[in-house]
Design a protein around this motif. Structure first.
Motif, PDB file in Angstrom:
ATOM      1  N   GLY E 134      27.356  35.023  41.314  1.00 53.43           N
ATOM      2  CA  GLY E 134      28.059  35.360  42.567  1.00 53.43           C
ATOM      3  C   GLY E 134      29.116  36.394  42.260  1.00 53.43           C
ATOM      4  O   GLY E 134      29.945  36.173  41.371  1.00 53.43           O
ATOM      5  N   ASP E 135      29.136  37.508  42.969  1.00 52.41           N
ATOM      6  CA  ASP E 135      30.093  38.576  42.674  1.00 52.41           C
ATOM      7  C   ASP E 135      31.534  38.094  42.829  1.00 52.41           C
ATOM      8  O   ASP E 135      31.808  37.132  43.531  1.00 52.41           O
ATOM      9  CB  ASP E 135      29.838  39.778  43.586  1.00 52.41           C
ATOM     10  CG  ASP E 135      28.580  40.517  43.133  1.00 52.41           C
ATOM     11  OD1 ASP E 135      27.909  40.039  42.189  1.00 52.41           O
ATOM     12  OD2 ASP E 135      28.276  41.554  43.736  1.00 52.41           O
ATOM     13  N   ARG E 136      32.423  38.800  42.142  1.00 54.26           N
ATOM     14  CA  ARG E 136      33.834  38.390  42.145  1.00 54.26           C
ATOM     15  C   ARG E 136      34.712  39.519  42.668  1.00 54.26           C
ATOM     16  O   ARG E 136      34.367  40.698  42.581  1.00 54.26           O
ATOM     17  CB  ARG E 136      34.282  38.029  40.721  1.00 54.26           C
ATOM     18  CG  ARG E 136      33.509  36.862  40.134  1.00 54.26           C
ATOM     19  CD  ARG E 136      33.910  36.556  38.709  1.00 54.26           C
ATOM     20  NE  ARG E 136      35.174  35.853  38.595  1.00 54.26           N
ATOM     21  CZ  ARG E 136      35.348  34.542  38.750  1.00 54.26           C
ATOM     22  NH1 ARG E 136      34.302  33.767  39.032  1.00 54.26           N
ATOM     23  NH2 ARG E 136      36.540  34.002  38.625  1.00 54.26           N
TER      24      ARG E 136
ATOM     25  N   LEU F 107      40.418  45.195  52.822  1.00 52.45           N
ATOM     26  CA  LEU F 107      39.586  45.756  51.757  1.00 52.45           C
ATOM     27  C   LEU F 107      38.536  44.766  51.263  1.00 52.45           C
ATOM     28  O   LEU F 107      37.420  45.154  50.943  1.00 52.45           O
ATOM     29  CB  LEU F 107      40.468  46.248  50.607  1.00 52.45           C
ATOM     30  CG  LEU F 107      41.393  47.413  50.997  1.00 52.45           C
ATOM     31  CD1 LEU F 107      42.199  47.860  49.782  1.00 52.45           C
ATOM     32  CD2 LEU F 107      40.625  48.587  51.572  1.00 52.45           C
ATOM     33  N   ILE F 108      38.876  43.500  51.213  1.00 51.54           N
ATOM     34  CA  ILE F 108      37.867  42.514  50.802  1.00 51.54           C
ATOM     35  C   ILE F 108      36.796  42.411  51.882  1.00 51.54           C
ATOM     36  O   ILE F 108      35.602  42.357  51.586  1.00 51.54           O
ATOM     37  CB  ILE F 108      38.530  41.152  50.493  1.00 51.54           C
ATOM     38  CG1 ILE F 108      39.397  41.282  49.223  1.00 51.54           C
ATOM     39  CG2 ILE F 108      37.465  40.065  50.287  1.00 51.54           C
ATOM     40  CD1 ILE F 108      40.211  40.047  48.864  1.00 51.54           C
ATOM     41  N   PHE F 112      32.973  43.155  51.111  1.00 53.66           N
ATOM     42  CA  PHE F 112      32.145  41.956  50.970  1.00 53.66           C
ATOM     43  C   PHE F 112      31.692  41.335  52.297  1.00 53.66           C
ATOM     44  O   PHE F 112      30.775  40.531  52.309  1.00 53.66           O
ATOM     45  CB  PHE F 112      32.934  40.860  50.231  1.00 53.66           C
ATOM     46  CG  PHE F 112      33.250  41.123  48.782  1.00 53.66           C
ATOM     47  CD1 PHE F 112      32.375  40.699  47.780  1.00 53.66           C
ATOM     48  CD2 PHE F 112      34.415  41.766  48.393  1.00 53.66           C
ATOM     49  CE1 PHE F 112      32.685  40.903  46.434  1.00 53.66           C
ATOM     50  CE2 PHE F 112      34.729  41.978  47.052  1.00 53.66           C
ATOM     51  CZ  PHE F 112      33.852  41.547  46.066  1.00 53.66           C
ATOM     52  N   GLY F 113      32.362  41.640  53.392  1.00 55.06           N
ATOM     53  CA  GLY F 113      32.035  40.967  54.657  1.00 55.06           C
ATOM     54  C   GLY F 113      32.994  39.816  54.876  1.00 55.06           C
ATOM     55  O   GLY F 113      34.025  39.720  54.200  1.00 55.06           O
ATOM     56  N   ASP F 114      32.669  38.893  55.817  1.00 60.91           N
ATOM     57  CA  ASP F 114      33.586  37.791  56.126  1.00 60.91           C
ATOM     58  C   ASP F 114      33.516  36.744  55.026  1.00 60.91           C
ATOM     59  O   ASP F 114      32.444  36.245  54.706  1.00 60.91           O
ATOM     60  CB  ASP F 114      33.232  37.154  57.479  1.00 60.91           C
ATOM     61  CG  ASP F 114      34.342  36.224  57.965  1.00 60.91           C
ATOM     62  OD1 ASP F 114      35.393  36.140  57.302  1.00 60.91           O
ATOM     63  OD2 ASP F 114      34.161  35.593  59.016  1.00 60.91           O
ATOM     64  N   LEU F 146      33.589  34.138  48.203  1.00 57.10           N
ATOM     65  CA  LEU F 146      32.882  33.071  48.929  1.00 57.10           C
ATOM     66  C   LEU F 146      32.672  33.510  50.362  1.00 57.10           C
ATOM     67  O   LEU F 146      33.636  33.687  51.104  1.00 57.10           O
ATOM     68  CB  LEU F 146      33.698  31.782  48.937  1.00 57.10           C
ATOM     69  CG  LEU F 146      34.131  31.187  47.599  1.00 57.10           C
ATOM     70  CD1 LEU F 146      34.988  29.947  47.846  1.00 57.10           C
ATOM     71  CD2 LEU F 146      32.928  30.820  46.753  1.00 57.10           C
ATOM     72  N   PRO F 147      31.409  33.677  50.790  1.00 56.55           N
ATOM     73  CA  PRO F 147      31.167  34.129  52.172  1.00 56.55           C
ATOM     74  C   PRO F 147      31.201  32.977  53.178  1.00 56.55           C
ATOM     75  O   PRO F 147      30.791  31.862  52.882  1.00 56.55           O
ATOM     76  CB  PRO F 147      29.749  34.690  52.093  1.00 56.55           C
ATOM     77  CG  PRO F 147      29.096  33.920  50.996  1.00 56.55           C
ATOM     78  CD  PRO F 147      30.178  33.542  50.009  1.00 56.55           C
TER      79      PRO F 147
END
Lengths: 151, 151, 151, 151, 151, 151, 151, 151, 151, 151
Positions: E134-136, F107-108, F112-114, F146-147
């Motif tokens: 899982g990406d960080r 930026l996150i 990465f999305g939500d 963590l999505p």
């Protein structure tokens, strides 16, 4: 190593001794030689006492020598365990500030201009006002007016 | 649909009109027919006015008819935008409660027993006390003593 | 009915006009005729102006006549949107009070006895102190000492 | 098992010993060999001392060896029991931040650009300013200007 | 009289325009000519922009001329509507301060002595760290060490 | 009946013993066999230790057997006596959350999305970055992304 | 020097003794000679007792003589460890104030005019109301109406 | 796009219309067909109305159709602008919870065991109690007892 | 210049439209194509929607195009106007955290070790549980266990 | 005079004894004869135990007789040292209330009408849900629906 005595401890010792000995603040103030209002505030940890006043208090309340010294030091002021105060008597004064706060502000500014009523150069007197409809508490406060200045 | 007028809006209208018209609270109180202390508190949104008082205020401050009606309703009291108050003049009163709160409590209980000084059956007077070292603000408060009762 | 103008609105108008016109506080203070420290505080809603000062400000910032009147009224003081202040520059001053608060207390009491440094009869000056290791901000404050008195 | 000594305990021991021995902060600072402002802050638990400074303090106040070691450790800073501070002397400084906070911000930005006055690379001096209308407290602060940088 | 534009309004206009135009912060930063971390902070109302940067932003987001001027003024910093922050992503950073706060303190003091990591002379970088489990999110912060000095 | 030992007591014992014995966190971490960042957090009451780690700590700090057992239990986390933290070093981290909180969020989400950066599946490293203009503190954090998922 | 006994200590001693002796408040009130509602409030530190009541309590709960004296002193009122109260039973009363607060206000003003229901000249009764769908708690409160007066 | 109407707006419209039309809550309740206590709470935004009740209210207060629909939706409850409430009448109820909170708890547990008085399955009645020493406000509350259960 | 639309405005528009159109969350969720729990949370401003979901919502609630775009952006989460929540239904959940918080902690640690239940990789289901003694609300939550790791 | 034992002391004794004896909550619950969820909550000071349950606990944890009596008294509930909770595991539950609070409200009202899910007539179960992508925590709650009633 014993925990050093603090002014808060001294206040607690005074309050306890006053109750156990059945003294009144009026009797205490007479021994201290100042008004009952000021003496009570001082003994509740809000004012600095002179050596003579502190020793008189020490004798009245059987305080140890360290406590007598602490009474001669300027205390960290503020007498309430929490604000808003939970005690109904003290809360009523807090409520007066909330309800009449802007009225005090408007009337002092109208009479004096920009400035404040000092809470330091200040004195107050508390009396019973007999009244057939039920006696009243009368409080007279007087504080020096201090103007803001431009420079 | 227009947002209905509230008592807070009326207070704001009164304060603004008083400034723009250059009125004093003393002149206003004279028109209302009550003490300057009570009149100011009422116009700052802390007291309910009678029809006559509200109409006198309406005329003085050019208030619309809805505002005159709102002055006759018991307001939601409390005049400060936040507590502790950030304004130095009002803060000094708050500080007095913190410093002298327990003194008020001890002296009222010593004189009267368990109970409070009413903040409802209450009146106060604010005066200038001339003093060569600098004039002083004198405030006299009187509130009915109300005893706690056992049952 | 238009919402009446408040002092907070006037502060906002002044801040906006200053930015859009590219004025500095120094230029503004020169027009007001007082120190830059006092003038800035006054224009940010913390001090009462005289008629002449308010009119000078009105001209500089193109303020409407109601705003000029509001500048002549004692404002409800307190300039921060919240405390503790979130802005890093202002927070540093707040931190100084937390870190050095008891030091101020001890040293003023040692030098003067029980009392306070007035925040009303007060003035301050803010200067740049050139320093080869990086210039410094120098702030000089002076407030009258006010003693507590027994009575 | 005895509760280990903390820096807060050491502060309390120092304050108590200073009162019981009748020392002044000036005398103490002379023994520590630093300014009275810094020495007082350090002994009130806000600064880290060197071995020599801590040992001098230990001797002056009869501190146990563990306390002397604790004085050489960086403390958890913040000297006030609660904020807003209830003590009137300290509150006045807090009030200055509330009333002049935005003024400090505007004037430092005007003079220096975006950045802050450091509260770390900082020093201050507290003096009595004789004045026929009543002596004044003079405080001079100087903190390094630290600019925000874009990257 | 129209309410003057504030920096908070400009932030809101930028956020809205970015969403409606489907821009990314990376594209925006490329136009501003600074890192994506700094550019985003600046456009969210936390940094002062130069004239060139502000004009580039004005063009990208169709901002009025007053807004472009406001971007060149030092803002009142602090980006969160309330603390503790209710948003889970931002709260995790707040939690890190609560859980690791004393660890940061111990390790910086051990390595550097009494002082702080500057939050002003500071920069940070945010990257994606690919990871098969899982990406960080990788964040690198660097702030100048500022020592407390005795005097 | 003796008051049972708590994890907070153990943290206090460790901090006191470390100072009195003159140990560094680096030496301690070497004995524990983990990174200095994790070991310090664990010993300051924020992480659960294995039996071996706890026993190594017990030996180093002369802890009683009950304390060694408490180190093996998941603690109630949160290391600060109050928030906002009054200590300047820790406050700077809190300020970073307030100033950069919305930047982290934007930026996150853009990358990465939500979702969030985990503060649990997380590690960090603290280093000294030599710099001719003054050394810097470098902190590298990495937390799993963590999505949020719809369902 | 032993720490003096406070009223809070006495409350704790009474609560502990009542549990260990298996007494009920009804039995206690019968000995005190007042209603169970008032007696419980008094013994939980909210009311001042007479000498006879305090001595009866002293005997029932094996209190030392100092405690008996403390029961005869007006206490600092407020019975909750924190507000909003975390205890579900007490919270429900707090919730009633939040949900019905403005209803109480409207209906008392409609019936009586501007004023309050006294919380001092007040009494209450708590009963079980048998009900086939589940018994109910019935609370009857009565407080004197106190009008605001203009002056 | 017009801002959609909320329940808080409807409460404000009702309060304003009631004042301008000179209605009493008793007259209003008669039209709604429920007790004056419940009707007032519902119209102040604390209860959900049926279609008939909402339409009756709509007619009485000249509400628009959207407002009538909003009255039929469960509101977000809580009627006070802030707690502790600044209004003296409402504060007295809050004070009763603080002073008698632990008494309510002890007596309900003594009579019923572990559980609470429901604030949902609840009703109350507010009456004037004529009294030669001054009329009294009588409030009768009844709430279902709900026991905690083990499982 | 019109104030830009925010996600909070969109939530308000959705809630208003749902009431005026008489829709249920179940009907809405069916159109969105996700569970009713997730869809409601998303439409109340707590989740990011896909383009298809947002357009379906836009059609159902007659939202303008800007609102549809805002539904596709990650919102600033946190749905309550204040905490502790004043609304009785939501407060009960808050109370569960206060009463069962340490129980959740102990049991999850006993079963899983040091770590947390994710509130991100999380889902929940809300159902009616028919029961002859009164129907029950059943809520099933499931969140991924995330372990703390040493490093 | 020894300080009387409180329920909080008993909770602390139980937690300490459980750790020192290496017991699990499952083993404890088996001895108490109730579910592990309820037993843990009771032993952490949130529920009243029967004589048999309390005696079983007393034996398991070697509690003194006074402690066994205290377990049979209804406790003052609320298990968290502060809110918002600083512990990450407990905070996640608090976050769920903030994020899903309005969703719970909407869905319960849609299904049941105006009312609440009881937190008193309530039970819950906590289980491990094996999952190849990482095990999950499953919590099932059930609380009786309680309707608001008009009267």
């Amino acid at each position: 190593m014993a925990k050093p005595l603090t002014r808060a401890d001294v206040t607690e010792m005074i309050v306890a001794a006053k109750i156990q000995k059945g003294l009144t603040w009026k009797e205490v103030a007479a021994k201290i030689g100042k008004s009952v209002e000021w003496s009570t505030a001082a003994l509740l940890g809000q004012m600095q006492m002179t050596k003579e006043q502190a020793e008189a208090a020490g004798e009245l309340f059987d305080l140890p020598q360290e406590a007598v010294k602490l009474l001669q030091v300027v205390p960290y002021k503020g007498s309430l365990p929490a604000t808003p105060p939970t005690d109904p008597l003290i809360y009523r004064f807090y409520e007066l500030v909330m309800v009449y706060g802007t009225t005090f502000k408007e009337l002092i500014h109208e009479e004096f201009g920009d400035g404040i009523m000092s809470a330091i150069d200040f004195e107050m007197k508390l009396e019973r006002l007999p009244d057939p409809k039920g006696d009243r508490v009368k409080i007279t406060m007087s504080g020096k007016y201090l103007p803001y200045k431009s420079y």
